[in-house]
Design a protein around this motif. Sequence first.
Motif: not given
Length: 139
Positions: A91-96
């Motif tokens: 599970v990869t989070f890409r949050v900015r």
Amino acid sequence: MTDQDVRRVTLTRDSLGRYTVRNGRGGSITTSSGTDELSPVELLLAGIAGCTAVDVDTVTSRRAEPDSFEIEVTADKVRDEQGNHLKDIEVTFRVRFPDGEDGDAAREILPTMVRRSHEEFCTVSRTVMLGATVTPHVE
């Protein structure tokens, strides 16, 4: 266990290989195999992403509205002596978040919320990790 604790969906056949899943609140999603629609395996991965998204987004967005929010879930589908199953789910989070104090606060709590979702809150991934009995019935 109360009715409030029970989760339930009903699947109906639309045509060969195409099905609609509905919940008691009126929500629905179509699934199939071999088409552009989400497959049942992809729905499982989507369940993991959606569940952890709710956990993480609820807390981080109290600090700052994200500029972008994406979660990618991948898994290897294998066929072995245990039959078909998934392994190595990632599970990869890409949050900015925006620059500034509020964004800094959201960035600071993000890793903690991802960890807590994984270890405590996300019912879907916790069930996959812990395992659950699945009992088929024919009526």
